[in-house]
Design a protein around this motif. Structure first.
Motif, PDB file in Angstrom:
ATOM      1  N   GLU A   1      -8.706 -43.696 -36.222  1.00 37.43           N
ATOM      2  CA  GLU A   1      -9.063 -45.056 -36.635  1.00 37.43           C
ATOM      3  C   GLU A   1      -9.138 -45.974 -35.423  1.00 37.43           C
ATOM      4  N   THR A   2      -8.190 -45.856 -34.527  1.00 43.70           N
ATOM      5  CA  THR A   2      -8.205 -46.676 -33.320  1.00 43.70           C
ATOM      6  C   THR A   2      -9.430 -46.362 -32.476  1.00 43.70           C
TER       7      THR A   2
ATOM      8  N   TRP B   1     -16.278 -50.789 -31.974  1.00 43.27           N
ATOM      9  CA  TRP B   1     -16.754 -51.842 -32.858  1.00 43.27           C
ATOM     10  C   TRP B   1     -16.336 -53.219 -32.342  1.00 43.27           C
ATOM     11  N   THR B   2     -15.109 -53.330 -31.842  1.00 41.55           N
ATOM     12  CA  THR B   2     -14.657 -54.622 -31.325  1.00 41.55           C
ATOM     13  C   THR B   2     -15.415 -55.014 -30.072  1.00 41.55           C
ATOM     14  N   VAL B   3     -15.864 -54.053 -29.304  1.00 42.03           N
ATOM     15  CA  VAL B   3     -16.607 -54.354 -28.085  1.00 42.03           C
ATOM     16  C   VAL B   3     -17.969 -54.960 -28.412  1.00 42.03           C
ATOM     17  N   ILE B   4     -18.628 -54.461 -29.450  1.00 41.41           N
ATOM     18  CA  ILE B   4     -19.971 -54.945 -29.771  1.00 41.41           C
ATOM     19  C   ILE B   4     -19.963 -55.971 -30.897  1.00 41.41           C
ATOM     20  N   TYR B   5     -18.780 -56.406 -31.351  1.00 42.01           N
ATOM     21  CA  TYR B   5     -18.687 -57.287 -32.510  1.00 42.01           C
ATOM     22  C   TYR B   5     -19.443 -58.594 -32.303  1.00 42.01           C
ATOM     23  N   SER B   6     -19.278 -59.263 -31.174  1.00 42.87           N
ATOM     24  CA  SER B   6     -19.919 -60.568 -30.976  1.00 42.87           C
ATOM     25  C   SER B   6     -21.444 -60.431 -30.948  1.00 42.87           C
TER      26      SER B   6
ATOM     27  N   ALA C   1     -21.827 -57.479 -40.123  1.00 42.14           N
ATOM     28  CA  ALA C   1     -21.070 -56.949 -38.986  1.00 42.14           C
ATOM     29  C   ALA C   1     -19.621 -56.672 -39.362  1.00 42.14           C
ATOM     30  N   LEU C   2     -19.029 -57.528 -40.192  1.00 41.02           N
ATOM     31  CA  LEU C   2     -17.616 -57.399 -40.513  1.00 41.02           C
ATOM     32  C   LEU C   2     -17.370 -56.549 -41.757  1.00 41.02           C
ATOM     33  N   GLY C   3     -18.307 -56.518 -42.687  1.00 39.40           N
ATOM     34  CA  GLY C   3     -18.123 -55.822 -43.962  1.00 39.40           C
ATOM     35  C   GLY C   3     -17.782 -54.347 -43.855  1.00 39.40           C
ATOM     36  N   PRO C   4     -18.592 -53.548 -43.164  1.00 34.28           N
ATOM     37  CA  PRO C   4     -18.271 -52.107 -43.098  1.00 34.28           C
ATOM     38  C   PRO C   4     -16.919 -51.816 -42.445  1.00 34.28           C
ATOM     39  N   MET C   5     -16.550 -52.594 -41.440  1.00 35.94           N
ATOM     40  CA  MET C   5     -15.259 -52.348 -40.792  1.00 35.94           C
ATOM     41  C   MET C   5     -14.112 -52.744 -41.707  1.00 35.94           C
TER      42      MET C   5
END
Length: 134
Positions: free
Chosen positions: A72-73, A79-84, A95-99
């Motif tokens: 999971e990590t 994902w956190t790297v490309i979130y913005s 962007a936030l829904g699937p995670m």
């Protein structure tokens, strides 16, 4: 054609170096034959007892839980790297829904593991009473 010659030469070197090292090792190593060295145990000791040993299943369950949350990590970090950038391109919900769904599934799995007693090493008498009442 010359690139294939280079690939073939590299493959030949990749095979010849380990074979050469094994041949030199076989020629230079000392040979001390012993009865205990030919036994099926890896350290040369004479094995005692049977090979059937019962292990506690908790070791395997904790290892599996560790793997699940470790992966999971590994999946959350990129994902956190490309979130913005993803929020700018597709919007916040996409962007936030699937995670959030992914994390929710893992939280449900952790709650299930916790309630079923997978992460408890020692069963207490209170836990036995609670399991009988449910």
């Amino acid at each position: 054609m010359s690139t294939w010659i280079a690939v073939g030469a590299l493959a030949l070197v990749g095979v010849l170096i380990p074979l050469g090292m094994m041949a030199v090792s076989a020629l230079l190593r000392p040979s001390v034959p012993e009865l205990s060295k030919s036994s099926i145990y890896e350290s040369g000791e004479v094995p005692t007892g049977t090979t059937r040993i019962r292990f506690n299943i908790q070791y395997y369950m904790v290892a599996l839980l560790f793997l699940v949350f470790d992966i999971e990590t590994l999946l959350i970090f990129p994902w956190t790297v490309i979130y913005s950038d993803a929020v700018e391109r597709v919007g916040l919900l996409h962007a936030l829904g699937p995670m959030l769904v992914f994390i929710a599934v893992l939280v449900v799995a952790l709650i299930w593991a916790w309630r079923s007693g997978v992460v408890e090493w020692v069963k207490t008498p209170d836990a036995d009473k609670r399991s009988r009442l449910q």
